[in-house]
Write a protein that holds these residues in place. Structure first.
Motif, PDB file in Angstrom:
ATOM      1  N   ASN A 291       0.824  -1.206   0.000  1.00  0.00           N
ATOM      2  CA  ASN A 291       0.000   0.000   0.000  1.00  0.00           C
ATOM      3  C   ASN A 291       0.854   1.250   0.000  1.00  0.00           C
ATOM      4  O   ASN A 291       0.526   2.245  -0.651  1.00  0.00           O
ATOM      5  CB  ASN A 291      -0.922   0.008   1.225  1.00  0.00           C
ATOM      6  CG  ASN A 291      -2.007  -1.049   1.147  1.00  0.00           C
ATOM      7  OD1 ASN A 291      -2.278  -1.589   0.077  1.00  0.00           O
ATOM      8  ND2 ASN A 291      -2.622  -1.359   2.271  1.00  0.00           N
ATOM      9  N   GLY A 292       1.968   1.194   0.750  1.00  0.00           N
ATOM     10  CA  GLY A 292       2.864   2.340   0.803  1.00  0.00           C
ATOM     11  C   GLY A 292       3.511   2.617  -0.536  1.00  0.00           C
ATOM     12  O   GLY A 292       3.615   3.766  -0.967  1.00  0.00           O
ATOM     13  N   ARG A 293       3.938   1.544  -1.222  1.00  0.00           N
ATOM     14  CA  ARG A 293       4.550   1.739  -2.545  1.00  0.00           C
ATOM     15  C   ARG A 293       3.517   2.263  -3.533  1.00  0.00           C
ATOM     16  O   ARG A 293       3.808   3.128  -4.355  1.00  0.00           O
ATOM     17  CB  ARG A 293       5.138   0.414  -3.048  1.00  0.00           C
ATOM     18  CG  ARG A 293       6.417   0.001  -2.330  1.00  0.00           C
ATOM     19  CD  ARG A 293       7.112  -1.130  -3.050  1.00  0.00           C
ATOM     20  NE  ARG A 293       6.359  -2.365  -2.974  1.00  0.00           N
ATOM     21  CZ  ARG A 293       6.513  -3.270  -2.015  1.00  0.00           C
ATOM     22  NH1 ARG A 293       7.384  -3.053  -1.053  1.00  0.00           N
ATOM     23  NH2 ARG A 293       5.806  -4.386  -2.010  1.00  0.00           N
ATOM     24  N   SER A 294       2.288   1.761  -3.425  1.00  0.00           N
ATOM     25  CA  SER A 294       1.230   2.227  -4.312  1.00  0.00           C
ATOM     26  C   SER A 294       0.925   3.690  -4.072  1.00  0.00           C
ATOM     27  O   SER A 294       0.791   4.479  -5.011  1.00  0.00           O
ATOM     28  CB  SER A 294      -0.037   1.394  -4.091  1.00  0.00           C
ATOM     29  OG  SER A 294      -1.092   1.870  -4.892  1.00  0.00           O
ATOM     30  N   SER A 295       0.863   4.081  -2.802  1.00  0.00           N
ATOM     31  CA  SER A 295       0.604   5.485  -2.470  1.00  0.00           C
ATOM     32  C   SER A 295       1.748   6.359  -2.942  1.00  0.00           C
ATOM     33  O   SER A 295       1.543   7.465  -3.438  1.00  0.00           O
ATOM     34  CB  SER A 295       0.412   5.634  -0.953  1.00  0.00           C
ATOM     35  OG  SER A 295      -0.722   4.915  -0.523  1.00  0.00           O
ATOM     36  N   GLY A 296       2.987   5.824  -2.789  1.00  0.00           N
ATOM     37  CA  GLY A 296       4.143   6.592  -3.233  1.00  0.00           C
ATOM     38  C   GLY A 296       4.125   6.802  -4.735  1.00  0.00           C
ATOM     39  O   GLY A 296       4.457   7.866  -5.243  1.00  0.00           O
TER      40      GLY A 296
END
Length: 313
Positions: A291-296
Motif C-alpha cells: 500500500n505504501g509503494r502504491s501510495s508513493g
C-alpha cells in the motif's frame, strides 16, 4: 517492595482486563507478598527485553519502541504488550507492561516523523486499567486522519487492548489469536474474618458520609455496591460506544454480537465484525508495504502531473 499498596490499587481500580489474566496476576502478586521477607523467589525472573517479529532484541525503551520497515514511506511499529496502565511508573504486575501515556507519546512521534508513512500497532495484551484508555483511543482514531493506522492482535487483544485496537483504521488478527473480553469489572475484598483470626481489629475514623464506604474491613453495603456498579456501568458504556464508533457499527451490535465479555477466536471475530481480516504479522507488514509503494507511486505521478502543468503554463 510496595506490594500492599499495589494490591490495594488493583482492588479499587475498575479493570478492562481479561478475568483469567487478572486472576493469574493476582495469584503471583499474592505469592510475592507472602515471600516478601525472603527476597526474590526461586525461579522468578523479570526480563524487560523486547523482541521484534524476527526475534531480534529491541532497546529497553518505553512502549514507543519504533521500528522501521521498507524504504520511503516507513512503517512505524508501536508495541502494546502486557497489561496496560495509565503511566509506565505504575507498572509492577509480574511482568513489564504498557503505559497509555507512553503509547500516546510514541504515536505522536510517529505522526510528527515525516519519514513515516504508516503506523502499525501490535497488540499482545490482556487489557488493563480503564484509566487513560478513552483518551488514548480518541488519539488513535484521530490519527487516522493524518496517516493510515493499522492494528493487529498478535496474538491477544483483550478488553482495554481491544478498546484501543478497535480505534485503528484497519484491524487484523493472527490465525491463532483471539480478541474481545468487552466488559469492565472491579472487586471488593472483605478481610474482616482474616484479621479477626489474627487478633486484629480495625477502627476507621473519618469525616464525610461516604468516605470509608467500600473499605475492606467490613462487608460491602448496599449503597456502596450500587455506587460501584454505577461506575462499572459508566465505563462499560464508554467502552462499547468507543468500539461502535471505531468499528462503524451500532452499540447494540457491540453488546450482543461481540462476545458479551468473552474472547473470540480469529474466524469468529472476523464473522462478528471485530476485525477486518485474519493474517500473520508478516502478511500485514507486507500488505502495508504494498500500500505504501502504491501510495508513493500515486504521489509521484501527481507531482509529475503538477510539474507538467506548470511547464505548459
Amino acid at each position: 517492595m510496595k506490594l500492599p499498596y499495589f494490591l490495594a490499587y488493583c482492588l479499587r481500580t475498575p479493570w478492562a482486563m481479561d478475568p483469567a489474566a487478572m486472576a493469574t496476576y493476582a495469584a503471583i502478586l499474592a505469592r510475592a507478598y507472602a515471600a516478601k521477607t525472603g527476597g526474590a523467589m526461586a525461579g522468578d525472573h523479570r526480563d524487560d527485553t523486547r523482541y521484534d517479529e524476527n526475534g531480534q532484541s529491541l532497546p529497553k525503551a518505553a512502549r514507543g519502541d519504533q521500528q522501521r520497515a521498507g524504504g520511503a514511506g516507513n512503517i512505524a511499529l508501536i508495541q502494546v504488550h502486557g497489561p496496560i496502565v495509565q503511566r509506565a511508573s505504575q507498572l509492577g504486575m509480574c511482568e513489564a507492561g504498557t503505559g497509555a501515556h507512553e503509547i500516546g507519546a510514541a504515536l505522536d512521534a510517529a505522526l510528527a516523523d515525516s519519514s513515516v508513512g504508516q503506523i502499525l500497532i501490535s497488540f499482545d495484551s490482556p487489557g488493563g486499567s480503564v484509566f487513560g484508555i478513552q483518551e488514548l483511543g480518541d488519539k488513535i482514531r484521530a490519527a487516522r486522519a493524518q496517516k493510515p493506522v493499522v492494528g493487529i492482535a498478535d496474538s491477544m487483544s483483550a478488553s482495554a487492548a481491544y478498546w484501543l485496537m478497535s480505534q485503528c483504521g484497519e484491524t487484523y488478527i493472527t490465525p491463532g489469536g483471539m480478541v474481545g473480553s468487552i466488559g469492565v469489572y472491579t472487586a471488593h475484598e472483605n478481610v474482616a474474618k482474616a484479621l479477626e483470626s489474627e487478633g486484629v481489629e480495625i477502627t476507621l475514623i473519618s469525616a464525610g458520609k461516604y468516605k470509608t464506604e467500600g473499605n475492606p474491613f467490613e462487608p460491602l453495603g448496599d449503597e456502596a455496591r450500587a455506587d460501584t456498579q454505577a461506575r462499572v456501568d459508566t465505563y462499560y458504556r464508554m467502552f462499547t460506544q468507543a468500539v461502535a464508533k471505531g468499528r462503524g457499527v451500532p452499540v447494540d451490535k457491540v453488546r450482543s454480537d461481540m462476545g458479551e465479555g468473552r474472547m473470540l477466536l480469529a474466524d469468529a471475530a472476523l464473522a462478528a465484525g471485530m476485525v477486518d481480516g485474519v493474517a500473520t504479522f508478516s502478511e500485514v507488514v507486507a500488505k502495508m508495504q504494498r500500500n505504501g509503494r502504491s501510495s508513493g507511486s500515486r504521489a509521484s505521478m501527481l507531482a509529475q502531473a503538477q510539474a507538467d502543468l506548470q511547464q505548459v503554463s
